[in-house]
Design a protein around this motif. Structure first.
Motif, PDB file in Angstrom:
ATOM      1  N   PRO A  59       2.558  10.803   3.819  1.00  0.00           N
ATOM      2  CA  PRO A  59       2.365   9.409   3.386  1.00  0.00           C
ATOM      3  C   PRO A  59       0.904   9.010   3.483  1.00  0.00           C
ATOM      4  O   PRO A  59       0.108   9.616   4.202  1.00  0.00           O
ATOM      5  CB  PRO A  59       3.204   8.617   4.404  1.00  0.00           C
ATOM      6  CG  PRO A  59       3.156   9.453   5.646  1.00  0.00           C
ATOM      7  CD  PRO A  59       3.171  10.878   5.163  1.00  0.00           C
ATOM      8  N   GLU A  60       0.546   8.020   2.722  1.00  0.00           N
ATOM      9  CA  GLU A  60      -0.789   7.426   2.801  1.00  0.00           C
ATOM     10  C   GLU A  60      -0.616   5.950   3.117  1.00  0.00           C
ATOM     11  O   GLU A  60       0.095   5.260   2.401  1.00  0.00           O
ATOM     12  CB  GLU A  60      -1.544   7.585   1.478  1.00  0.00           C
ATOM     13  CG  GLU A  60      -1.886   9.016   1.133  1.00  0.00           C
ATOM     14  CD  GLU A  60      -2.926   9.627   2.045  1.00  0.00           C
ATOM     15  OE1 GLU A  60      -3.607   8.836   2.745  1.00  0.00           O
ATOM     16  OE2 GLU A  60      -3.064  10.860   2.068  1.00  0.00           O
ATOM     17  N   PRO A  61      -1.275   5.438   4.170  1.00  0.00           N
ATOM     18  CA  PRO A  61      -2.125   6.155   5.129  1.00  0.00           C
ATOM     19  C   PRO A  61      -1.314   7.148   5.963  1.00  0.00           C
ATOM     20  O   PRO A  61      -0.090   7.070   6.037  1.00  0.00           O
ATOM     21  CB  PRO A  61      -2.700   5.054   6.009  1.00  0.00           C
ATOM     22  CG  PRO A  61      -2.274   3.771   5.417  1.00  0.00           C
ATOM     23  CD  PRO A  61      -1.164   4.011   4.478  1.00  0.00           C
ATOM     24  N   ALA A  62      -2.026   8.091   6.589  1.00  0.00           N
ATOM     25  CA  ALA A  62      -1.382   9.109   7.405  1.00  0.00           C
ATOM     26  C   ALA A  62      -0.556   8.457   8.516  1.00  0.00           C
ATOM     27  O   ALA A  62      -0.954   7.449   9.098  1.00  0.00           O
ATOM     28  CB  ALA A  62      -2.446  10.022   8.008  1.00  0.00           C
ATOM     29  N   TYR A  63       0.603   9.037   8.784  1.00  0.00           N
ATOM     30  CA  TYR A  63       1.508   8.602   9.846  1.00  0.00           C
ATOM     31  C   TYR A  63       2.147   7.244   9.566  1.00  0.00           C
ATOM     32  O   TYR A  63       2.720   6.642  10.471  1.00  0.00           O
ATOM     33  CB  TYR A  63       0.798   8.557  11.203  1.00  0.00           C
ATOM     34  CG  TYR A  63       0.329   9.907  11.682  1.00  0.00           C
ATOM     35  CD1 TYR A  63       1.180  11.002  11.621  1.00  0.00           C
ATOM     36  CD2 TYR A  63      -0.945  10.086  12.199  1.00  0.00           C
ATOM     37  CE1 TYR A  63       0.766  12.247  12.056  1.00  0.00           C
ATOM     38  CE2 TYR A  63      -1.374  11.333  12.639  1.00  0.00           C
ATOM     39  CZ  TYR A  63      -0.507  12.414  12.569  1.00  0.00           C
ATOM     40  OH  TYR A  63      -0.913  13.632  13.007  1.00  0.00           O
ATOM     41  N   SER A  64       2.061   6.747   8.357  1.00  0.00           N
ATOM     42  CA  SER A  64       2.692   5.453   8.049  1.00  0.00           C
ATOM     43  C   SER A  64       4.159   5.659   7.669  1.00  0.00           C
ATOM     44  O   SER A  64       4.634   5.142   6.666  1.00  0.00           O
ATOM     45  CB  SER A  64       1.938   4.760   6.914  1.00  0.00           C
ATOM     46  OG  SER A  64       1.941   5.565   5.741  1.00  0.00           O
ATOM     47  N   MET A  65       4.854   6.392   8.496  1.00  0.00           N
ATOM     48  CA  MET A  65       6.241   6.733   8.195  1.00  0.00           C
ATOM     49  C   MET A  65       7.039   6.810   9.482  1.00  0.00           C
ATOM     50  O   MET A  65       6.529   7.198  10.531  1.00  0.00           O
ATOM     51  CB  MET A  65       6.291   8.085   7.465  1.00  0.00           C
ATOM     52  CG  MET A  65       7.664   8.469   6.971  1.00  0.00           C
ATOM     53  SD  MET A  65       7.564   9.948   5.947  1.00  0.00           S
ATOM     54  CE  MET A  65       9.276  10.071   5.444  1.00  0.00           C
TER      55      MET A  65
END
Length: 247
Positions: free
Chosen positions: A118-124
């Motif tokens: 995902p973008e931004p990183a770790y936005s999941m």
């Protein structure tokens, strides 16, 4: 609704748990009649398809079940879930997919972030919903406290010091290698990665005594950051769950 208003509406202990561990359990999100309804749907579908039942009669996990049964989307549309995700990520959530488990995968601790970008990183985060009571002796979901702060290595980190591997990887991406050659590239990358992660494995062993299980009741929900090291160890517990990753 502003982030400040959302913060004021939520339980302080739940917020503290998320800020500290990037994992929180919201209790009683769904009441028994709704869980009964969702379980009936899941049982009917599993009776209609070949779900790869094992010797104990438990089927394999089913992906994207909500596409066949849109009513299951209601599991992911709880205002309480969306409220917490909106606060945790300071953004609206989007359903990416679903998995339904009748038994656990029996995996060791691992990080799921490697499978998603995902973008931004770790936005999941993963939204795990218990469709029946979870007992401590059933091999419950566990996580390693603080593991979301550990470094996360990617292939980019490996090829920076291995130019010959970088060239092979580019050839693979361009479709110029045979399946066996591509497999060899993956193997080389994994060997380098294993060396880099040896100290993380040591950390896992050191903190193994602190692995915290999550034991809950049907209708509870766990929100899990995809930077967290965790595992679903349930084996043959007649436990069912729907995990809805949210972006």
């Amino acid at each position: 609704m502003s982030t400040q208003m959302l913060f004021a509406m939520m339980d302080s202990q739940e917020k503290k748990a998320w800020l500290r561990d990037r994992l929180v359990v919201l209790q009683g999100v769904f009441q028994q009649p709704k869980i009964d309804h969702y379980n009936a749907i899941v049982s009917r579908i599993r009776g209609e398809v070949d779900d790869g039942k094992d010797d104990q009669g438990y089927g394999d996990r089913i992906g994207q079940l909500h596409q066949k049964e849109p009513d299951l989307l209601r599991l992911a549309s709880s205002p309480r879930i969306h409220r917490f995700v909106r606060w945790a990520f300071n953004d609206d959530s989007l359903l990416m997919g679903s998995l339904q488990f009748e038994k656990g995968t029996q995996q060791e601790a691992h990080i799921d972030a490697i499978f998603f970008w995902p973008e931004p990183a770790y936005s999941m985060a993963g939204v795990w919903i218990a469709l029946e009571d979870i007992h401590a002796d059933a091999g419950p979901l566990f996580y390693i406290p603080g593991s979301h702060r550990w470094p996360f290595y990617r292939s980019e980190d490996i090829v920076q010091t291995r130019p010959e591997l970088a060239a092979k990887r580019e050839e693979a991406r361009l479709g110029r290698l045979t399946p066996q050659e591509r497999s060899n590239v993956v193997g080389e990358n994994r060997c380098c990665l294993d060396g880099r992660t040896s100290r993380l494995r040591k950390s896992e062993r050191v903190t193994s005594s602190a692995n915290l299980p999550e034991v809950g009741r049907r209708g509870d929900m766990a929100l899990i950051a995809y930077a967290q090291r965790l595992a679903k160890k349930r084996c043959y517990s007649k436990q069912k769950e729907c995990g809805f990753p949210l972006l």
